[in-house]
Write a protein that holds these residues in place. Structure first.
Motif, mmCIF file in Angstrom:
data_model
loop_
_atom_site.group_PDB
_atom_site.id
_atom_site.type_symbol
_atom_site.label_atom_id
_atom_site.label_comp_id
_atom_site.label_asym_id
_atom_site.label_seq_id
_atom_site.Cartn_x
_atom_site.Cartn_y
_atom_site.Cartn_z
ATOM 1 N N PRO A 241 0.933 -1.119 0.071
ATOM 2 C CA PRO A 241 0.047 0.045 0.107
ATOM 3 C C PRO A 241 0.781 1.185 0.143
ATOM 4 O O PRO A 241 0.432 2.142 -0.643
ATOM 5 C CB PRO A 241 -0.696 -0.295 1.153
ATOM 6 C CG PRO A 241 -0.150 -1.180 2.005
ATOM 7 C CD PRO A 241 0.565 -2.007 1.109
ATOM 8 N N GLU A 242 1.721 1.295 0.615
ATOM 9 C CA GLU A 242 3.112 2.434 0.781
ATOM 10 C C GLU A 242 3.267 2.876 -0.759
ATOM 11 O O GLU A 242 3.087 3.904 -1.182
ATOM 12 C CB GLU A 242 3.970 2.194 1.502
ATOM 13 C CG GLU A 242 3.826 2.144 3.248
ATOM 14 C CD GLU A 242 2.910 3.402 3.672
ATOM 15 O OE1 GLU A 242 3.175 4.602 3.170
ATOM 16 O OE2 GLU A 242 2.192 3.122 4.466
ATOM 17 N N LEU A 243 3.887 1.906 -1.477
ATOM 18 C CA LEU A 243 4.304 1.991 -2.737
ATOM 19 C C LEU A 243 3.245 2.066 -3.849
ATOM 20 O O LEU A 243 3.268 3.114 -4.553
ATOM 21 C CB LEU A 243 5.088 0.637 -3.356
ATOM 22 C CG LEU A 243 6.274 0.141 -2.506
ATOM 23 C CD1 LEU A 243 6.884 -0.831 -2.900
ATOM 24 C CD2 LEU A 243 7.487 1.540 -2.428
ATOM 25 N N LYS A 245 0.062 3.651 -3.019
ATOM 26 C CA LYS A 245 -0.280 5.324 -2.592
ATOM 27 C C LYS A 245 0.671 6.215 -3.098
ATOM 28 O O LYS A 245 0.549 7.380 -3.789
ATOM 29 C CB LYS A 245 -0.312 5.465 -1.154
ATOM 30 C CG LYS A 245 -1.394 4.705 -0.356
ATOM 31 C CD LYS A 245 -1.603 5.106 0.811
ATOM 32 C CE LYS A 245 -0.427 4.732 1.825
ATOM 33 N NZ LYS A 245 -0.526 5.378 3.370
ATOM 34 N N ASN A 246 2.080 6.100 -3.031
ATOM 35 C CA ASN A 246 3.038 7.111 -3.592
ATOM 36 C C ASN A 246 2.917 7.090 -5.119
ATOM 37 O O ASN A 246 2.686 8.254 -5.794
ATOM 38 C CB ASN A 246 4.348 6.614 -3.525
ATOM 39 C CG ASN A 246 4.970 6.779 -2.071
ATOM 40 O OD1 ASN A 246 4.154 7.514 -1.089
ATOM 41 N ND2 ASN A 246 6.003 6.329 -1.538
ATOM 42 N N ALA A 247 2.602 5.846 -5.816
ATOM 43 C CA ALA A 247 2.641 5.971 -7.292
ATOM 44 C C ALA A 247 1.230 6.572 -7.732
ATOM 45 O O ALA A 247 1.313 7.428 -8.741
ATOM 46 C CB ALA A 247 2.727 4.712 -7.896
ATOM 47 N N PRO A 330 -3.977 8.139 5.607
ATOM 48 C CA PRO A 330 -3.692 9.357 4.833
ATOM 49 C C PRO A 330 -3.062 8.620 3.508
ATOM 50 O O PRO A 330 -2.358 7.596 3.428
ATOM 51 C CB PRO A 330 -2.875 10.297 5.570
ATOM 52 C CG PRO A 330 -1.869 9.450 6.571
ATOM 53 C CD PRO A 330 -2.793 8.180 6.751
ATOM 54 N N MET A 331 -3.027 9.457 2.388
ATOM 55 C CA MET A 331 -2.348 9.117 1.276
ATOM 56 C C MET A 331 -0.801 9.294 1.339
ATOM 57 O O MET A 331 0.044 8.481 0.799
ATOM 58 C CB MET A 331 -2.632 9.877 0.015
ATOM 59 C CG MET A 331 -3.908 9.670 -0.689
ATOM 60 S SD MET A 331 -3.809 7.970 -1.457
ATOM 61 C CE MET A 331 -2.848 8.490 -2.875
ATOM 62 N N HIS A 332 -0.562 10.327 2.065
ATOM 63 C CA HIS A 332 0.823 10.905 2.369
ATOM 64 C C HIS A 332 0.880 11.533 3.546
ATOM 65 O O HIS A 332 0.027 12.212 3.977
ATOM 66 C CB HIS A 332 1.447 11.369 1.189
ATOM 67 C CG HIS A 332 0.647 12.491 0.709
ATOM 68 N ND1 HIS A 332 0.614 13.854 1.050
ATOM 69 C CD2 HIS A 332 -0.323 12.826 -0.134
ATOM 70 C CE1 HIS A 332 -0.073 14.741 0.787
ATOM 71 N NE2 HIS A 332 -0.953 14.094 -0.137
ATOM 72 N N PHE A 336 7.251 8.472 5.934
ATOM 73 C CA PHE A 336 7.831 7.260 6.595
ATOM 74 C C PHE A 336 7.819 6.148 5.514
ATOM 75 O O PHE A 336 8.301 4.911 5.642
ATOM 76 C CB PHE A 336 7.116 6.846 7.669
ATOM 77 C CG PHE A 336 7.866 7.173 8.988
ATOM 78 C CD1 PHE A 336 8.535 8.471 9.251
ATOM 79 C CD2 PHE A 336 8.007 6.361 9.862
ATOM 80 C CE1 PHE A 336 9.408 8.918 10.069
ATOM 81 C CE2 PHE A 336 8.794 6.526 11.218
ATOM 82 C CZ PHE A 336 9.365 7.884 11.299
ATOM 83 N N GLY A 337 6.862 6.276 4.465
ATOM 84 C CA GLY A 337 6.700 5.174 3.435
ATOM 85 C C GLY A 337 7.814 4.437 2.980
ATOM 86 O O GLY A 337 7.847 3.220 3.039
ATOM 87 N N LEU A 338 8.374 5.244 2.158
ATOM 88 C CA LEU A 338 9.913 4.564 1.562
ATOM 89 C C LEU A 338 10.896 4.222 2.555
ATOM 90 O O LEU A 338 11.192 3.089 2.502
ATOM 91 C CB LEU A 338 10.331 5.487 0.733
ATOM 92 C CG LEU A 338 9.622 5.957 -0.837
ATOM 93 C CD1 LEU A 338 10.367 6.806 -1.670
ATOM 94 C CD2 LEU A 338 9.137 4.640 -1.311
HETATM 95 MG MG LIG Z 1 4.115 7.359 0.940
#
Ligand SMILES: [Mg+2]
Ligand SMILES: Nc1ncnc2c1ncn2[C@@H]1O[C@H](COP(=O)(O)OP(=O)(O)OP(=O)(O)O)[C@@H](O)[C@H]1O
Length: 380
Positions: A241-243, A245-247, A330-332, A336-338
């Motif tokens: 989900p982190e990757l 959401k970023n994309a 949240p979306m971002h 911390f996602g990456l």
């Molecule tokens: Mg992110």
């Protein structure tokens, strides 16, 4: 093979002994007949075997968890004073101390009722600690500006977060051993479909994205779409989900003038003897050269810049989106996602690499080692 990754390191196997070879049978027929009937009886005595395996697993945790948590407490103690005093960091530090006390005070596990009480404690602690990543991100966001040494914080977070993942995997595995879920042994899925798990997180991320931007890019999945193998879904459940959401965010924010006509995201699965590679390709404009090194640092985010963009509703619009986001997250936001995804991948013997085609888009390569692959195994 699978057991190497998660199971207690030593001790007798939980399966019935292998049948004796034919030549041995010829030598001692009566002994063998008795042995064989015992083997068959114990095979059908599955509850007793399960109970023994669960007790052994509980004893392993009983010894292992306090040691691992003690190391984390040492980590908190070695933080610079000014950071250790931050109320949110102090709160997390205390959560770990409380967990250590409860786990190390627990008496030795003898019977089945001890084991059941131990499970209840472990379940409670997993729940108490569920927000630790967000709390650490919040606590350090403010206090980190007081210290010079960025490397120190990165080390602290890499270690704390990956060790937490390891502890949660071991604990959840033990609890899941009690469940009878098709295709699962503990937290190991015996025939995981990477395509299915990707699709699950695509749906999740698209819903978030539609909520925030009014639309979401479509996602095409190709490569080894039919692959199935034994694997632990838990790290994928965090990283995917982190990757995605970023994309999706990059795609939407680089097409603000045509939000209903945005390029697809393409996810490619490559399965081989050693690892599983998942490439996520977006056409979201890429990551500028000067930011490429920064995006995998904890707390680096361009979320604030988006918040200022009037086409995204400005700060007020972002605030509204934030307050509407409900349980989904949240979306971002924290940056911390990456870094967390990379730390998790490396902890599990894999990697996370980014290739940016500046001006066009980004390819993210996630590699995760097979748990029964040809390469050297890893321990959690
Ligand atoms: Mg992110
Ligand atoms: N696919 C991508 N395309 C363009 N930029 C990206 C992409 N992925 C990440 N970035 C950039 O890297 C930054 C850091 O990403 P990261 O996922 O670590 O944090 P975040 O998305 O800002 O917040 P969080 O993930 O904690 O909610 C993002 O703010 C964004 O600027």
């Amino acid at each position: 093979m699978l057991r190497r990754v998660l199971a207690p390191p030593r001790g007798p196997p939980a399966l019935p002994p292998r049948p004796v070879s034919r030549s041995a049978a010829d030598q001692h027929p009566p002994d063998l007949a008795r042995e064989r009937s015992k083997t068959v009886a114990s095979f059908y005595n599955q509850p007793a075997i399960d109970a023994a395996a669960e007790k052994k697993s509980a004893r392993y945790l009983h010894h292992e968890l306090p040691v691992r948590i003690a190391h984390r407490i040492k980590g908190f103690r070695s933080l610079p004073f000014i950071i250790g005093c931050n109320p949110t960091i102090l709160h997390v530090h205390k959560l770990y101390i409380r967990a250590f006390q409860k786990l190390s005070e627990f008496p030795p596990i003898q019977g089945g009722s001890d084991e059941a009480r131990y499970c209840a404690l472990v379940r409670q602690l997993l729940d108490d600690h569920k927000d630790v990543v967000t709390l650490l991100a919040e606590g350090l966001r403010e206090s980190r500006r007081h210290i010079q040494d960025e490397g120190l914080l990165r080390l602290f977070l890499d270690k704390t977060l990956t060790s937490r993942l390891g502890i949660r995997m071991l604990a959840s595995h033990h609890l899941a051993l009690h469940e009878d879920k098709p295709d699962f042994v503990g937290i190991i899925c015996t025939r995981l479909s990477p395509k299915k798990i990707i699709e699950k997180w695509v749906d999740f991320s698209r819903r978030l994205c539609e909520h925030q931007y009014g639309n979401a890019p479509r996602v095409r999945v190709n490569g080894h779409v039919a692959a199935r193998f034994p694997f632990i879904p838990m790290p994928l459940d965090y990283i995917l989900p982190e990757l995605l959401k970023n994309a999706m965010r990059a795609t939407m924010e680089s097409h603000l003038d045509t939000p209903y006509n945005v390029p697809d995201i393409v996810v490619t699965i490559a399965n081989n003897d050693i690892d599983i590679v998942i490439r996520i390709s977006d056409r979201g404009g890429g990551i500028p050269h000067e930011l490429l090194d920064k995006v995998t640092q904890y707390h680096f985010s361009t979320a604030e810049a988006s918040a200022q963009d009037p086409r995204l509703g400005g700060a007020l619009g972002q605030l509204l989106a934030l307050s509407n986001r409900g349980q989904a997250g949240p979306m971002h936001g924290f940056g911390f996602g990456l870094p967390t995804s990379r730390a998790y991948a490396e902890y599990l013997g894999g990697s996370l690499c980014l290739q940016s085609l500046q001006g066009v888009g980004t390819d993210v390569y996630l590699r995760l080692r097979h748990i029964d692959g040809k390469a050297e195994s890893f321990r959690i």
